[in-house]
Design an enzyme around this catalytic site. Structure first.
Site, PDB file in Angstrom:
ATOM      1  N   MET A   1      19.734  13.009   8.128  1.00 23.62           N
ATOM      2  CA  MET A   1      18.914  13.352   6.967  1.00 23.62           C
ATOM      3  C   MET A   1      18.875  12.202   5.965  1.00 23.62           C
ATOM      4  O   MET A   1      17.843  11.930   5.356  1.00 23.62           O
ATOM      5  CB  MET A   1      19.444  14.625   6.292  1.00 23.62           C
ATOM      6  CG  MET A   1      18.507  15.153   5.211  1.00 23.62           C
ATOM      7  SD  MET A   1      19.134  16.601   4.340  1.00 23.62           S
ATOM      8  CE  MET A   1      18.887  17.889   5.547  1.00 23.62           C
TER       9      MET A   1
ATOM     10  N   TYR B   1      24.694  12.252  15.628  1.00 21.95           N
ATOM     11  CA  TYR B   1      24.669  13.631  16.125  1.00 21.95           C
ATOM     12  C   TYR B   1      24.232  13.688  17.581  1.00 21.95           C
ATOM     13  O   TYR B   1      23.206  13.128  17.947  1.00 21.95           O
ATOM     14  CB  TYR B   1      23.690  14.477  15.303  1.00 21.95           C
ATOM     15  CG  TYR B   1      24.113  14.730  13.876  1.00 21.95           C
ATOM     16  CD1 TYR B   1      25.274  15.454  13.591  1.00 21.95           C
ATOM     17  CD2 TYR B   1      23.333  14.284  12.810  1.00 21.95           C
ATOM     18  CE1 TYR B   1      25.648  15.706  12.277  1.00 21.95           C
ATOM     19  CE2 TYR B   1      23.706  14.535  11.498  1.00 21.95           C
ATOM     20  CZ  TYR B   1      24.869  15.248  11.240  1.00 21.95           C
ATOM     21  OH  TYR B   1      25.229  15.500   9.958  1.00 21.95           O
TER      22      TYR B   1
ATOM     23  N   ARG C   1     -14.315  21.826   5.204  1.00 23.80           N
ATOM     24  CA  ARG C   1     -13.072  21.923   4.447  1.00 23.80           C
ATOM     25  C   ARG C   1     -13.359  22.527   3.073  1.00 23.80           C
ATOM     26  O   ARG C   1     -12.860  23.601   2.771  1.00 23.80           O
ATOM     27  CB  ARG C   1     -12.426  20.537   4.326  1.00 23.80           C
ATOM     28  CG  ARG C   1     -11.095  20.572   3.617  1.00 23.80           C
ATOM     29  CD  ARG C   1     -10.347  19.259   3.682  1.00 23.80           C
ATOM     30  NE  ARG C   1     -10.925  18.222   2.832  1.00 23.80           N
ATOM     31  CZ  ARG C   1     -10.357  17.028   2.647  1.00 23.80           C
ATOM     32  NH1 ARG C   1      -9.216  16.732   3.241  1.00 23.80           N
ATOM     33  NH2 ARG C   1     -10.926  16.130   1.868  1.00 23.80           N
TER      34      ARG C   1
ATOM     35  N   LYS D   1      -3.816  10.332  -5.248  1.00 27.62           N
ATOM     36  CA  LYS D   1      -3.173  11.607  -4.902  1.00 27.62           C
ATOM     37  C   LYS D   1      -1.843  11.349  -4.184  1.00 27.62           C
ATOM     38  O   LYS D   1      -1.615  10.236  -3.674  1.00 27.62           O
ATOM     39  CB  LYS D   1      -4.107  12.435  -4.013  1.00 27.62           C
ATOM     40  CG  LYS D   1      -4.452  11.781  -2.681  1.00 27.62           C
ATOM     41  CD  LYS D   1      -5.602  12.519  -1.999  1.00 27.62           C
ATOM     42  CE  LYS D   1      -5.941  11.875  -0.667  1.00 27.62           C
ATOM     43  NZ  LYS D   1      -7.217  12.383  -0.120  1.00 27.62           N
TER      44      LYS D   1
HETATM   45  C1  PLP Z   1      -8.088  11.392   0.200  1.00 29.27           C
HETATM   46  C2  PLP Z   1      -9.532  11.375  -0.121  1.00 29.27           C
HETATM   47  C3  PLP Z   1     -10.202  10.158  -0.318  1.00 29.27           C
HETATM   48  C4  PLP Z   1      -9.572   8.815  -0.026  1.00 29.27           C
HETATM   49  O1  PLP Z   1      -9.506   8.635   1.358  1.00 29.27           O
HETATM   50  P1  PLP Z   1      -9.077   7.224   1.988  1.00 29.27           P
HETATM   51  O2  PLP Z   1      -9.362   7.362   3.424  1.00 29.27           O
HETATM   52  O3  PLP Z   1      -7.623   7.067   1.696  1.00 29.27           O
HETATM   53  O4  PLP Z   1      -9.900   6.202   1.296  1.00 29.27           O
HETATM   54  C5  PLP Z   1     -11.516  10.187  -0.746  1.00 29.27           C
HETATM   55  N1  PLP Z   1     -12.133  11.376  -0.965  1.00 29.27           N
HETATM   56  C6  PLP Z   1     -11.538  12.566  -0.767  1.00 29.27           C
HETATM   57  C7  PLP Z   1     -12.275  13.815  -1.011  1.00 29.27           C
HETATM   58  C8  PLP Z   1     -10.218  12.596  -0.327  1.00 29.27           C
HETATM   59  O5  PLP Z   1      -9.627  13.780  -0.111  1.00 29.27           O
END
Ligand code: PLP
Length: 381
Positions: free
Chosen positions: A317, A268, A139, A41
């Site tokens: 930036m 700045y 969550r 992700k």
């Molecule tokens: C991001 C995530 C992971 C991976 O987490 P890490 O701590 O990076 O291994 C696994 N499961 C879910 C549901 C996540 O959101």
């Protein structure tokens, strides 16, 4: 991208060999029947999702997990053919895209599940999904006490098929704690209840990186490793279990060297003033829009020819400045246009880690890496 093609003197380097070694290390935690789901992700935590997924695939990845539908589509368009799971339930509007690109959603509302089933039937397909169970993080997921009712309410639909059941831990970095144990117990019991009622669970999984490393009893059929694949430790405890190789380093080259007079300001707001003579102010083309948080202004070091030098002035930036000054004890040579500096990484014995930067910023290494991935070009070495 090749270094020769860079049009800006700042980039991240992604070490393919390190990524491959880390991926194999996680694969080696498993028995041959257990799978490795690589979490890619957020553009593989800033490391480049398609490139990383290909390397992980060659090192044994069985599945990929992403956060958004677009991230899944990007993997498919990049040629990834392994199963792809989205780690939350997307909106119903996304269902045609899921089916078109063969991307599995997490499911935890019956409205979504049934709409998914209807669309799948209309398309002559079966929509696979993973059932998310809420066990304490509050969550996502179906509450662990309501799992059986939920499954009974959607299981009749011939357009959908449960490919897996999972949960996610809120405190996996403290596996001896009561909070963690409670989540484990809730998950284990919910899975058992589904099985006892005669429903198919598919792949059972719950371990993220810390839990994969610290608690083999929670590996079940698959682990979901994220941050560790990229060579970052999720917590202090895990560092004692397994060494990991850092994958991302951050580099830039000096675009200008100035020799302001004593008392002149830099950047700045003049938050830094040149304290004496013979201070060289070097400009580097990375700024807060590249993930170098402005909160680090006047507080971070970079590596110049294997030595730590101080960043000075407010980070802009797109650029920041460092002061390079010789002192009587230690003569540093004249800085030159084009000199390379390292913002995260190793140069000889000196090293600046994602963890150091995270500590300075008051955040975690995950966020630091994601930030550097957003705009900087990536060079795969
Ligand atoms: C991001 C995530 C992971 C991976 O987490 P890490 O701590 O990076 O291994 C696994 N499961 C879910 C549901 C996540 O959101």
């Amino acid at each position: 991208m090749n270094k020769a093609d860079l049009t800006r003197w700042s980039w991240v380097e992604i070490d393919r060999g390190a990524l491959r070694r880390n991926t194999r290390a996680y694969k080696n935690l498993l028995n041959p029947r257990q799978r490795l789901c690589c979490v890619v992700k957020a553009d593989a935590y800033g490391h480049g999702a398609v490139e990383c997924a290909k390397i992980m695939y060659s090192a044994g990845a069985d599945m990929f997990a992403v956060a958004t539908v677009n991230e899944g589509v990007e993997l498919r368009q990049g040629g990834i053919t392994k199963p792809i799971l989205i780690l939350s339930e997307p909106p119903i509007e996304a269902i045609p895209t899921l089916l078109e690109f063969d991307i599995m959603p997490s499911v935890y509302t019956s409205d979504f599940a049934l709409a998914y089933g209807e669309c799948a039937v209309a398309a002559g397909k079966v929509g696979k999904y993973h059932l998310a169970i809420e066990t304490g993080m509050n969550r996502i997921g179906v509450h662990y006490t309501q799992v059986l009712d939920f499954v009974r309410g959607i299981n009749f639909h011939r357009g959908i098929q449960c490919d897996g059941v999972f949960t996610h831990f809120a405190t996996a970095d403290e596996p001896s704690g009561w909070d963690y144990k409670l989540q484990c117990q809730r998950f284990t019991e919910a899975v058992q209840a589904i099985k006892d009622a005669g429903f198919e669970c598919g792949i059972v999984h719950c371990a993220n990186t810390p839990s994969s490393m610290l608690d083999p009893s929670m590996h079940f059929d698959m682990i979901r490793a994220g941050v560790g694949l990229y060579g970052m430790q999720p917590c202090e405890l895990s560092g004692r279990v397994m060494q990991l190789d850092p994958v991302m380093s951050v580099h830039a080259r000096v675009t200008r060297v100035a020799h302001p007079a004593m008392g002149e300001g830099v950047g700045y707001g003049f938050t830094y003033r040149v304290p004496r003579t013979r201070v060289q102010i070097c400009t580097l083309p990375i700024g807060y829009a590249d993930g170098l948080s402005r909160t680090l202004s006047n507080r971070m070091d970079v590596l110049y020819r294997g030595e730590r030098v101080h960043q000075v002035g407010n980070i802009c930036m797109d650029q920041f400045m460092v002061a390079i000054q010789s002192n009587p004890a230690h003569e540093i040579p004249e800085a030159e246009y084009g000199d390379e500096i390292i913002i995260v990484g190793r140069d000889g014995d000196a090293e600046i880690t994602m963890d150091e930067m995270a500590r300075l910023r008051g955040t975690i290494n995950y966020e630091v890496a994601c930030g550097f991935g957003m705009r900087l070009d990536k060079v795969y070495v």
